[in-house]
Write a protein that holds these residues in place. Structure first.
Motif, short mmCIF file in Angstrom:
data_model
loop_
_atom_site.label_atom_id
_atom_site.label_comp_id
_atom_site.label_asym_id
_atom_site.label_seq_id
_atom_site.Cartn_x
_atom_site.Cartn_y
_atom_site.Cartn_z
N GLU A 354 -9.44 1.46 -12.23
CA GLU A 354 -10.53 1.34 -13.20
C GLU A 354 -11.64 0.50 -12.57
O GLU A 354 -11.38 -0.34 -11.70
N PRO A 355 -12.87 0.69 -13.00
CA PRO A 355 -13.96 -0.15 -12.47
C PRO A 355 -13.72 -1.61 -12.79
O PRO A 355 -13.25 -1.96 -13.89
N ALA A 356 -14.02 -2.48 -11.84
CA ALA A 356 -13.79 -3.91 -12.04
C ALA A 356 -14.71 -4.70 -11.11
O ALA A 356 -15.16 -4.18 -10.08
N PRO A 357 -15.01 -5.95 -11.45
CA PRO A 357 -15.79 -6.80 -10.55
C PRO A 357 -15.04 -7.01 -9.24
O PRO A 357 -13.82 -7.14 -9.23
N MET A 358 -15.79 -7.02 -8.14
CA MET A 358 -15.20 -7.24 -6.82
C MET A 358 -15.99 -8.33 -6.10
O MET A 358 -17.22 -8.35 -6.17
N PRO A 359 -15.31 -9.27 -5.42
CA PRO A 359 -16.03 -10.32 -4.69
C PRO A 359 -17.02 -9.71 -3.69
O PRO A 359 -16.68 -8.81 -2.92
N GLY A 360 -18.25 -10.20 -3.73
CA GLY A 360 -19.27 -9.74 -2.78
C GLY A 360 -20.08 -8.56 -3.25
O GLY A 360 -20.99 -8.13 -2.56
N TYR A 361 -19.77 -7.99 -4.43
CA TYR A 361 -20.49 -6.82 -4.93
C TYR A 361 -21.18 -7.16 -6.25
O TYR A 361 -20.65 -7.87 -7.10
N GLU A 362 -22.39 -6.62 -6.43
CA GLU A 362 -23.19 -6.92 -7.62
C GLU A 362 -22.70 -6.18 -8.86
O GLU A 362 -22.81 -6.68 -9.97
N ASP A 363 -22.22 -4.96 -8.69
CA ASP A 363 -21.80 -4.12 -9.82
C ASP A 363 -20.29 -3.95 -9.82
O ASP A 363 -19.64 -4.11 -8.78
N PRO A 364 -19.71 -3.59 -10.97
CA PRO A 364 -18.29 -3.20 -10.96
C PRO A 364 -18.07 -2.05 -9.98
O PRO A 364 -18.92 -1.18 -9.83
N VAL A 365 -16.94 -2.08 -9.33
CA VAL A 365 -16.61 -1.07 -8.32
C VAL A 365 -15.27 -0.45 -8.69
O VAL A 365 -14.35 -1.14 -9.12
N ILE A 366 -15.17 0.86 -8.52
CA ILE A 366 -13.88 1.53 -8.66
C ILE A 366 -13.41 1.90 -7.27
O ILE A 366 -14.18 2.43 -6.46
N MET A 367 -12.17 1.60 -6.98
CA MET A 367 -11.62 1.83 -5.64
C MET A 367 -10.28 2.55 -5.75
O MET A 367 -9.40 2.10 -6.48
N ALA A 368 -10.16 3.63 -5.01
CA ALA A 368 -8.89 4.35 -4.88
C ALA A 368 -8.42 4.18 -3.45
O ALA A 368 -9.13 4.56 -2.52
N ALA A 369 -7.25 3.60 -3.28
CA ALA A 369 -6.75 3.36 -1.93
C ALA A 369 -5.23 3.20 -1.98
O ALA A 369 -4.72 2.09 -1.89
N GLY A 370 -4.53 4.30 -2.12
CA GLY A 370 -3.09 4.26 -2.08
C GLY A 370 -2.60 4.35 -0.65
O GLY A 370 -2.03 5.37 -0.23
N THR A 371 -2.84 3.28 0.11
CA THR A 371 -2.65 3.31 1.56
C THR A 371 -1.43 2.52 2.00
O THR A 371 -0.99 1.58 1.33
N PHE A 372 -0.91 2.86 3.17
CA PHE A 372 0.22 2.14 3.74
C PHE A 372 -0.20 0.74 4.17
O PHE A 372 0.59 -0.20 4.13
N VAL A 373 -1.45 0.60 4.63
CA VAL A 373 -2.01 -0.69 5.00
C VAL A 373 -3.09 -1.03 3.98
O VAL A 373 -4.02 -0.25 3.78
N GLN A 374 -2.97 -2.17 3.36
CA GLN A 374 -3.90 -2.54 2.28
C GLN A 374 -5.35 -2.50 2.76
O GLN A 374 -5.72 -3.16 3.72
N GLY A 375 -6.16 -1.69 2.07
CA GLY A 375 -7.58 -1.62 2.38
C GLY A 375 -7.93 -0.82 3.61
O GLY A 375 -9.07 -0.85 4.08
N ALA A 376 -6.98 -0.08 4.18
CA ALA A 376 -7.24 0.66 5.42
C ALA A 376 -8.15 1.85 5.16
O ALA A 376 -7.72 2.84 4.56
N SER A 377 -9.37 1.78 5.64
CA SER A 377 -10.34 2.84 5.39
C SER A 377 -10.13 4.07 6.26
O SER A 377 -10.80 5.08 6.05
N ILE A 378 -9.25 3.99 7.26
CA ILE A 378 -8.95 5.19 8.03
C ILE A 378 -7.93 6.05 7.29
O ILE A 378 -7.76 7.22 7.56
N GLU A 379 -7.22 5.46 6.30
CA GLU A 379 -6.40 6.25 5.40
C GLU A 379 -7.28 6.72 4.26
O GLU A 379 -8.34 6.16 3.98
N LEU A 380 -6.85 7.78 3.59
CA LEU A 380 -7.69 8.39 2.56
C LEU A 380 -7.98 7.39 1.44
O LEU A 380 -7.07 6.85 0.82
#
Length: 425
Positions: A354-380
Protein backbone atom coordinates in the motif's frame (compact mmCIF):
# COMPACT_ATOMS: atom_id res chain seq x y z
CA UNK A 1 -0.69 -20.15 -18.37
CA UNK A 2 -3.49 -17.82 -19.43
CA UNK A 3 -6.20 -19.96 -17.83
CA UNK A 4 -4.95 -18.79 -14.44
CA UNK A 5 -5.92 -15.20 -15.21
CA UNK A 6 -9.39 -13.69 -15.03
CA UNK A 7 -8.79 -11.86 -18.31
CA UNK A 8 -6.64 -14.59 -19.85
CA UNK A 9 -8.00 -14.36 -23.39
CA UNK A 10 -7.32 -10.64 -23.61
CA UNK A 11 -3.86 -11.06 -22.10
CA UNK A 12 -3.06 -13.85 -24.57
CA UNK A 13 -4.03 -11.63 -27.48
CA UNK A 14 -1.89 -8.73 -26.24
CA UNK A 15 1.04 -11.04 -25.49
CA UNK A 16 1.09 -12.65 -28.93
CA UNK A 17 1.02 -9.27 -30.63
CA UNK A 18 3.75 -7.89 -28.38
CA UNK A 19 6.04 -10.92 -28.72
CA UNK A 20 5.85 -10.89 -32.49
CA UNK A 21 6.70 -7.20 -32.53
CA UNK A 22 9.68 -7.35 -30.16
CA UNK A 23 11.42 -10.49 -31.50
CA UNK A 24 14.13 -8.57 -33.44
CA UNK A 25 14.81 -6.36 -30.42
CA UNK A 26 15.28 -9.40 -28.18
CA UNK A 27 17.84 -10.75 -30.64
CA UNK A 28 19.78 -7.49 -30.41
CA UNK A 29 19.86 -7.78 -26.62
CA UNK A 30 21.10 -11.37 -26.88
CA UNK A 31 23.99 -10.25 -29.10
CA UNK A 32 24.88 -7.52 -26.60
CA UNK A 33 24.89 -10.08 -23.78
CA UNK A 34 27.16 -12.37 -25.83
CA UNK A 35 29.68 -9.56 -26.30
CA UNK A 36 29.76 -8.64 -22.61
CA UNK A 37 29.99 -12.31 -21.55
CA UNK A 38 32.92 -12.96 -23.86
CA UNK A 39 34.77 -9.93 -22.49
CA UNK A 40 33.99 -11.05 -18.95
CA UNK A 41 35.37 -14.55 -19.53
CA UNK A 42 38.55 -13.16 -21.08
CA UNK A 43 39.15 -10.89 -18.08
CA UNK A 44 38.55 -13.71 -15.56
CA UNK A 45 41.10 -15.83 -17.42
CA UNK A 46 43.53 -12.93 -17.68
CA UNK A 47 43.48 -12.49 -13.89
CA UNK A 48 43.89 -16.24 -13.33
CA UNK A 49 40.93 -16.57 -11.01
CA UNK A 50 41.22 -19.71 -8.89
CA UNK A 51 39.35 -21.34 -6.03
CA UNK A 52 41.48 -19.57 -3.41
CA UNK A 53 40.31 -16.17 -4.69
CA UNK A 54 36.80 -17.06 -3.53
CA UNK A 55 37.83 -17.47 0.10
CA UNK A 56 37.12 -14.85 2.75
CA UNK A 57 39.14 -12.63 5.03
CA UNK A 58 38.44 -11.42 8.57
CA UNK A 59 39.46 -8.63 10.90
CA UNK A 60 41.18 -5.74 9.17
CA UNK A 61 41.13 -7.54 5.83
CA UNK A 62 44.68 -6.59 4.90
CA UNK A 63 46.15 -8.60 2.03
CA UNK A 64 42.79 -9.94 0.84
CA UNK A 65 43.95 -11.21 -2.54
CA UNK A 66 40.43 -12.28 -3.52
CA UNK A 67 39.01 -8.80 -2.93
CA UNK A 68 41.95 -7.13 -4.69
CA UNK A 69 41.71 -9.42 -7.72
CA UNK A 70 37.97 -8.92 -8.05
CA UNK A 71 38.42 -5.16 -7.95
CA UNK A 72 41.03 -5.51 -10.69
CA UNK A 73 38.53 -7.49 -12.79
CA UNK A 74 35.81 -4.88 -12.27
CA UNK A 75 38.26 -2.12 -13.15
CA UNK A 76 39.19 -3.88 -16.38
CA UNK A 77 35.55 -4.39 -17.36
CA UNK A 78 34.63 -0.81 -16.48
CA UNK A 79 37.70 0.87 -17.95
CA UNK A 80 38.66 2.31 -14.55
CA UNK A 81 42.09 2.77 -12.95
CA UNK A 82 40.84 1.86 -9.49
CA UNK A 83 37.74 0.28 -7.95
CA UNK A 84 36.18 -0.21 -4.54
CA UNK A 85 33.78 -3.17 -4.71
CA UNK A 86 32.72 -3.61 -1.14
CA UNK A 87 30.11 -5.09 1.17
CA UNK A 88 30.75 -2.15 3.53
CA UNK A 89 28.94 0.18 1.13
CA UNK A 90 25.33 0.08 2.27
CA UNK A 91 23.63 1.32 -0.90
CA UNK A 92 24.00 3.34 -4.07
CA UNK A 93 23.28 6.47 -2.05
CA UNK A 94 26.10 5.56 0.35
CA UNK A 95 28.52 5.05 -2.55
CA UNK A 96 27.53 8.40 -4.09
CA UNK A 97 27.87 10.16 -0.72
CA UNK A 98 31.38 8.73 -0.25
CA UNK A 99 32.37 10.08 -3.67
CA UNK A 100 30.94 13.56 -3.09
CA UNK A 101 32.26 13.93 0.46
CA UNK A 102 35.63 12.57 -0.69
CA UNK A 103 36.04 15.05 -3.53
CA UNK A 104 34.43 18.19 -2.08
CA UNK A 105 35.82 20.51 0.60
CA UNK A 106 34.37 23.52 2.46
CA UNK A 107 33.98 26.40 0.04
CA UNK A 108 33.70 24.12 -3.00
CA UNK A 109 30.66 24.00 -5.25
CA UNK A 110 28.73 21.00 -6.56
CA UNK A 111 26.65 21.37 -9.71
CA UNK A 112 24.22 18.67 -10.81
CA UNK A 113 23.97 19.35 -14.54
CA UNK A 114 21.21 16.74 -15.05
CA UNK A 115 18.64 18.41 -12.81
CA UNK A 116 17.79 17.51 -9.23
CA UNK A 117 19.03 14.01 -8.29
CA UNK A 118 17.11 11.19 -6.61
CA UNK A 119 15.04 12.20 -3.59
CA UNK A 120 17.30 10.09 -1.36
CA UNK A 121 20.24 12.43 -2.06
CA UNK A 122 18.45 15.54 -0.83
CA UNK A 123 19.50 14.93 2.76
CA UNK A 124 23.05 14.05 1.70
CA UNK A 125 23.35 17.41 -0.05
CA UNK A 126 21.32 19.30 2.57
CA UNK A 127 19.94 22.82 2.64
CA UNK A 128 22.13 24.71 5.09
CA UNK A 129 24.31 24.61 8.18
CA UNK A 130 21.83 22.70 10.31
CA UNK A 131 24.18 20.30 12.09
CA UNK A 132 23.03 17.33 10.01
CA UNK A 133 26.47 16.58 8.56
CA UNK A 134 25.30 17.17 4.99
CA UNK A 135 27.45 18.69 2.27
CA UNK A 136 25.96 22.13 2.74
CA UNK A 137 26.40 21.82 6.51
CA UNK A 138 30.12 21.49 5.77
CA UNK A 139 30.07 24.65 3.65
CA UNK A 140 29.75 23.09 0.19
CA UNK A 141 27.42 25.07 -2.07
CA UNK A 142 25.10 23.29 -4.46
CA UNK A 143 23.07 23.97 -7.56
CA UNK A 144 20.93 21.69 -9.73
CA UNK A 145 20.51 22.98 -13.27
CA UNK A 146 17.05 22.07 -14.66
CA UNK A 147 17.02 20.36 -18.02
CA UNK A 148 15.58 22.07 -21.06
CA UNK A 149 11.94 21.32 -22.00
CA UNK A 150 13.38 18.79 -24.47
CA UNK A 151 15.12 16.92 -21.61
CA UNK A 152 18.62 18.05 -22.58
CA UNK A 153 21.42 19.69 -20.60
CA UNK A 154 20.96 23.45 -20.44
CA UNK A 155 24.52 24.39 -21.35
CA UNK A 156 23.86 28.12 -21.17
CA UNK A 157 22.73 27.76 -17.55
CA UNK A 158 25.61 25.41 -16.70
CA UNK A 159 28.15 27.92 -18.02
CA UNK A 160 26.48 30.76 -16.13
CA UNK A 161 26.44 28.78 -12.87
CA UNK A 162 30.07 27.62 -13.06
CA UNK A 163 32.67 29.58 -11.11
CA UNK A 164 36.21 29.12 -9.87
CA UNK A 165 34.69 27.36 -6.83
CA UNK A 166 33.04 24.66 -8.94
CA UNK A 167 34.84 21.51 -7.90
CA UNK A 168 32.49 18.79 -9.13
CA UNK A 169 29.97 18.33 -11.92
CA UNK A 170 27.52 15.50 -11.23
CA UNK A 171 25.37 13.58 -13.71
CA UNK A 172 22.58 11.16 -12.88
CA UNK A 173 22.50 8.65 -15.72
CA UNK A 174 19.11 7.16 -14.89
CA UNK A 175 15.84 9.06 -14.89
CA UNK A 176 14.89 8.56 -11.23
CA UNK A 177 11.28 9.50 -10.51
CA UNK A 178 11.03 11.76 -13.55
CA UNK A 179 9.77 11.46 -17.10
CA UNK A 180 12.97 12.57 -18.80
CA UNK A 181 14.82 9.80 -20.65
CA UNK A 182 17.93 8.31 -19.09
CA UNK A 183 21.19 9.51 -20.61
CA UNK A 184 22.97 7.30 -23.11
CA UNK A 185 26.74 6.80 -23.14
CA UNK A 186 27.00 8.88 -26.31
CA UNK A 187 25.24 11.73 -24.50
CA UNK A 188 27.53 11.36 -21.49
CA UNK A 189 30.56 11.41 -23.79
CA UNK A 190 29.37 14.75 -25.18
CA UNK A 191 28.69 16.05 -21.65
CA UNK A 192 32.27 15.23 -20.66
CA UNK A 193 33.61 17.15 -23.65
CA UNK A 194 31.52 20.25 -22.86
CA UNK A 195 32.29 20.15 -19.13
CA UNK A 196 36.04 19.88 -19.76
CA UNK A 197 35.77 23.05 -21.86
CA UNK A 198 33.81 24.87 -19.15
CA UNK A 199 35.93 23.86 -16.13
CA UNK A 200 38.91 21.61 -17.01
CA UNK A 201 39.91 20.92 -13.39
CA UNK A 202 36.49 19.94 -12.06
CA UNK A 203 35.75 16.31 -11.23
CA UNK A 204 33.05 14.76 -13.41
CA UNK A 205 30.99 12.28 -11.41
CA UNK A 206 28.25 9.93 -12.68
CA UNK A 207 25.63 8.10 -10.66
CA UNK A 208 25.66 4.89 -12.71
CA UNK A 209 22.88 3.03 -10.88
CA UNK A 210 20.77 0.79 -13.17
CA UNK A 211 23.10 1.33 -16.15
CA UNK A 212 25.84 -1.30 -15.87
CA UNK A 213 26.12 -3.70 -18.84
CA UNK A 214 23.16 -2.15 -20.67
CA UNK A 215 25.36 -0.55 -23.33
CA UNK A 216 28.72 -1.65 -24.70
CA UNK A 217 30.64 0.78 -22.45
CA UNK A 218 30.44 2.42 -19.03
CA UNK A 219 30.84 6.12 -18.16
CA UNK A 220 34.47 5.60 -17.13
CA UNK A 221 35.17 4.43 -20.69
CA UNK A 222 34.10 7.82 -22.05
CA UNK A 223 36.13 10.13 -19.81
CA UNK A 224 34.18 10.31 -16.53
CA UNK A 225 36.48 10.73 -13.51
CA UNK A 226 34.39 8.89 -10.94
CA UNK A 227 31.22 6.80 -10.85
CA UNK A 228 29.30 4.78 -8.31
CA UNK A 229 26.54 2.21 -8.07
CA UNK A 230 24.92 -0.52 -6.02
CA UNK A 231 25.73 -4.24 -6.06
CA UNK A 232 22.10 -5.21 -5.51
CA UNK A 233 21.38 -3.63 -8.87
CA UNK A 234 23.01 -4.67 -12.16
CA UNK A 235 26.61 -5.60 -11.29
CA UNK A 236 25.74 -8.02 -8.50
CA UNK A 237 23.97 -10.34 -10.93
CA UNK A 238 21.26 -11.17 -8.39
CA UNK A 239 23.73 -12.94 -6.07
CA UNK A 240 25.24 -10.01 -4.16
CA UNK A 241 23.46 -9.70 -0.83
CA UNK A 242 24.57 -6.12 -0.23
CA UNK A 243 27.26 -3.67 -1.20
CA UNK A 244 28.23 -1.01 -3.66
CA UNK A 245 31.09 0.09 -5.86
CA UNK A 246 33.11 3.19 -6.67
CA UNK A 247 35.22 3.28 -9.84
CA UNK A 248 37.34 5.80 -11.68
CA UNK A 249 40.72 7.51 -11.66
CA UNK A 250 42.94 6.37 -8.79
CA UNK A 251 43.29 9.82 -7.24
CA UNK A 252 39.53 10.29 -6.91
CA UNK A 253 38.83 6.73 -5.80
CA UNK A 254 41.46 7.20 -3.05
CA UNK A 255 39.63 10.30 -1.83
CA UNK A 256 36.35 8.39 -1.78
CA UNK A 257 38.08 5.55 0.09
CA UNK A 258 39.39 8.03 2.67
CA UNK A 259 35.81 9.06 3.34
CA UNK A 260 34.42 5.50 3.21
CA UNK A 261 37.10 3.95 5.44
CA UNK A 262 39.69 6.38 6.83
CA UNK A 263 42.59 8.51 5.58
CA UNK A 264 45.71 6.38 5.51
CA UNK A 265 43.85 3.07 5.37
CA UNK A 266 41.99 3.75 2.10
CA UNK A 267 41.34 0.59 0.06
CA UNK A 268 43.78 -1.58 2.01
CA UNK A 269 41.34 -2.38 4.81
CA UNK A 270 37.97 -4.08 4.81
CA UNK A 271 37.45 -7.79 5.35
CA UNK A 272 35.41 -9.59 2.69
CA UNK A 273 34.00 -12.14 5.20
CA UNK A 274 31.98 -14.61 3.09
CA UNK A 275 31.12 -12.30 0.21
CA UNK A 276 33.83 -13.03 -2.34
CA UNK A 277 32.25 -16.14 -3.88
CA UNK A 278 28.88 -14.42 -4.42
CA UNK A 279 30.57 -11.28 -5.74
CA UNK A 280 32.71 -13.15 -8.25
CA UNK A 281 29.87 -15.33 -9.50
CA UNK A 282 27.35 -12.47 -9.45
CA UNK A 283 29.61 -10.18 -11.47
CA UNK A 284 30.28 -13.00 -13.95
CA UNK A 285 26.51 -13.55 -14.36
CA UNK A 286 25.66 -9.84 -14.49
CA UNK A 287 25.62 -9.48 -18.32
CA UNK A 288 23.14 -12.36 -18.62
CA UNK A 289 20.92 -11.16 -15.77
CA UNK A 290 20.89 -7.60 -17.10
CA UNK A 291 19.94 -9.01 -20.50
CA UNK A 292 16.99 -10.86 -18.97
CA UNK A 293 15.85 -7.66 -17.24
CA UNK A 294 16.15 -5.74 -20.52
CA UNK A 295 14.09 -8.33 -22.38
CA UNK A 296 11.45 -8.06 -19.68
CA UNK A 297 11.41 -4.27 -19.91
CA UNK A 298 10.99 -4.42 -23.69
CA UNK A 299 8.10 -6.87 -23.32
CA UNK A 300 6.50 -4.72 -20.62
CA UNK A 301 6.70 -1.66 -22.83
CA UNK A 302 5.22 -3.45 -25.84
CA UNK A 303 2.29 -5.11 -24.07
CA UNK A 304 1.39 -2.01 -22.05
CA UNK A 305 1.46 0.07 -25.21
CA UNK A 306 -0.85 -2.53 -26.71
CA UNK A 307 -3.17 -1.94 -23.75
CA UNK A 308 -3.11 1.80 -24.48
CA UNK A 309 -0.59 3.18 -22.00
CA UNK A 310 2.31 5.51 -22.71
CA UNK A 311 5.70 4.02 -21.87
CA UNK A 312 9.27 5.28 -21.83
CA UNK A 313 11.44 4.02 -23.35
CA UNK A 314 9.16 2.59 -26.00
CA UNK A 315 9.84 -1.05 -26.82
CA UNK A 316 11.97 -0.21 -29.89
CA UNK A 317 13.88 2.72 -28.37
CA UNK A 318 17.60 2.45 -27.52
CA UNK A 319 18.13 1.67 -23.84
CA UNK A 320 20.76 2.85 -21.40
CA UNK A 321 19.36 1.41 -18.15
CA UNK A 322 16.94 -1.26 -16.96
CA UNK A 323 14.16 1.10 -15.84
CA UNK A 324 10.80 1.06 -17.63
CA UNK A 325 8.38 3.92 -17.04
CA UNK A 326 4.65 3.28 -17.49
CA UNK A 327 2.31 6.24 -17.26
CA UNK A 328 -0.88 4.85 -15.73
CA UNK A 329 -2.77 8.10 -15.21
CA UNK A 330 -4.81 7.08 -12.16
CA UNK A 331 -3.79 6.18 -8.61
CA UNK A 332 -5.96 3.04 -8.61
CA UNK A 333 -4.09 1.66 -11.62
CA UNK A 334 -0.68 2.45 -10.11
CA UNK A 335 -1.65 0.65 -6.89
CA UNK A 336 -3.12 -2.32 -8.79
CA UNK A 337 -0.03 -2.58 -11.01
CA UNK A 338 2.36 -2.71 -8.06
CA UNK A 339 0.13 -5.13 -6.16
CA UNK A 340 0.12 -7.40 -9.22
CA UNK A 341 3.92 -7.39 -9.40
CA UNK A 342 4.07 -8.27 -5.69
CA UNK A 343 1.54 -11.07 -6.15
CA UNK A 344 3.79 -12.58 -8.84
CA UNK A 345 6.89 -12.51 -6.62
CA UNK A 346 8.70 -15.57 -5.26
CA UNK A 347 9.02 -13.95 -1.81
CA UNK A 348 6.14 -12.34 0.13
CA UNK A 349 3.64 -12.93 -2.65
CA UNK A 350 0.92 -12.92 0.01
CA UNK A 351 1.76 -9.34 1.05
CA UNK A 352 -0.32 -6.52 -0.43
CA UNK A 353 1.71 -3.31 -0.73
CA UNK A 354 0.00 0.00 0.00
CA UNK A 355 1.21 3.58 -0.48
CA UNK A 356 3.11 4.84 2.56
CA UNK A 357 5.60 7.55 3.57
CA UNK A 358 9.20 6.60 2.82
CA UNK A 359 12.37 8.22 4.24
CA UNK A 360 13.84 10.63 1.70
CA UNK A 361 10.70 10.94 -0.44
CA UNK A 362 8.23 13.85 -0.52
CA UNK A 363 5.12 11.83 -1.45
CA UNK A 364 3.75 8.47 -0.32
CA UNK A 365 5.35 5.70 -2.35
CA UNK A 366 4.05 2.26 -3.23
CA UNK A 367 6.72 -0.38 -3.64
CA UNK A 368 6.46 -3.95 -4.86
CA UNK A 369 9.58 -5.98 -4.21
CA UNK A 370 9.14 -9.63 -3.37
CA UNK A 371 12.86 -10.21 -3.73
CA UNK A 372 15.37 -12.71 -2.35
CA UNK A 373 17.62 -9.77 -1.40
CA UNK A 374 15.83 -6.91 0.34
CA UNK A 375 15.51 -3.94 -2.01
CA UNK A 376 17.40 -5.62 -4.86
CA UNK A 377 16.46 -3.66 -7.97
CA UNK A 378 17.97 -6.25 -10.31
CA UNK A 379 15.17 -8.57 -9.14
CA UNK A 380 11.70 -7.79 -10.42
CA UNK A 381 10.25 -4.80 -8.62
CA UNK A 382 8.00 -1.84 -9.29
CA UNK A 383 7.33 1.35 -7.44
CA UNK A 384 6.12 4.88 -7.85
CA UNK A 385 5.19 7.99 -5.90
CA UNK A 386 1.48 8.68 -5.44
CA UNK A 387 1.43 11.91 -7.40
CA UNK A 388 0.05 12.81 -10.84
CA UNK A 389 0.42 11.53 -13.51
CA UNK A 390 0.85 8.29 -11.51
CA UNK A 391 3.82 6.66 -13.14
CA UNK A 392 5.05 3.19 -12.33
CA UNK A 393 8.77 2.50 -12.51
CA UNK A 394 9.50 -1.13 -13.32
CA UNK A 395 12.97 -2.59 -13.07
CA UNK A 396 14.83 -5.85 -12.92
CA UNK A 397 13.97 -9.48 -13.38
CA UNK A 398 16.35 -12.40 -12.93
CA UNK A 399 14.59 -14.23 -15.77
CA UNK A 400 12.57 -12.97 -18.71
CA UNK A 401 9.84 -15.51 -17.99
CA UNK A 402 9.36 -14.14 -14.50
CA UNK A 403 9.05 -10.56 -15.79
CA UNK A 404 6.52 -11.73 -18.36
CA UNK A 405 4.40 -13.49 -15.74
CA UNK A 406 4.67 -10.51 -13.41
CA UNK A 407 3.45 -8.08 -16.07
CA UNK A 408 0.52 -10.33 -16.99
CA UNK A 409 -0.44 -10.60 -13.32
CA UNK A 410 -0.26 -6.82 -12.95
CA UNK A 411 -2.39 -6.28 -16.06
CA UNK A 412 -4.95 -8.81 -14.87
CA UNK A 413 -5.18 -7.01 -11.53
CA UNK A 414 -5.54 -3.65 -13.29
CA UNK A 415 -8.33 -5.01 -15.49
CA UNK A 416 -10.03 -6.39 -12.38
CA UNK A 417 -9.90 -3.00 -10.65
CA UNK A 418 -12.84 -1.70 -12.69
CA UNK A 419 -10.91 1.42 -13.74
CA UNK A 420 -11.11 2.08 -17.47
CA UNK A 421 -8.01 1.60 -19.60
CA UNK A 422 -7.08 4.18 -22.24
CA UNK A 423 -7.84 1.51 -24.85
CA UNK A 424 -11.22 -0.04 -24.11
CA UNK A 425 -11.62 -3.81 -24.42
Amino acid sequence: MYKHFRYGEQLKKWTETAEERIFPRLQEIRRQVDEHQWRMLKVFKEFGVSEFHLSSSTGYGYGDVGRETLEGIVGKMFGAEAVLYRSHIVSGTHAIAACLFGVLRPGDELIYVSGAPYDTLEQVIGTGRDGSGSLTDYGVSYRAIPLTPAGEINWQEVRAATSSRTRCFAIQRSRGYSKRPSFTLDQIRQMVRHLREIQPDAVIFVDNCYGEFVESEEPTHVGVDLMAGSLIKNPGGGLAKSGGYIAGASAWVDLAAARLVAPGILAEGGASHGYNRDYYQGFFLAPHVVGEALKGAVFASAILEEAGFDTSPRWDDPRTDIIQLIQLGQPELLIAFCQGIQEASPIDAHVRPEPAPMPGYEDPVIMAAGTFVQGASIELSADGPLRPPYRAYLQGGLTFSHVKYGILTALDKMLSSGVSFPKQL
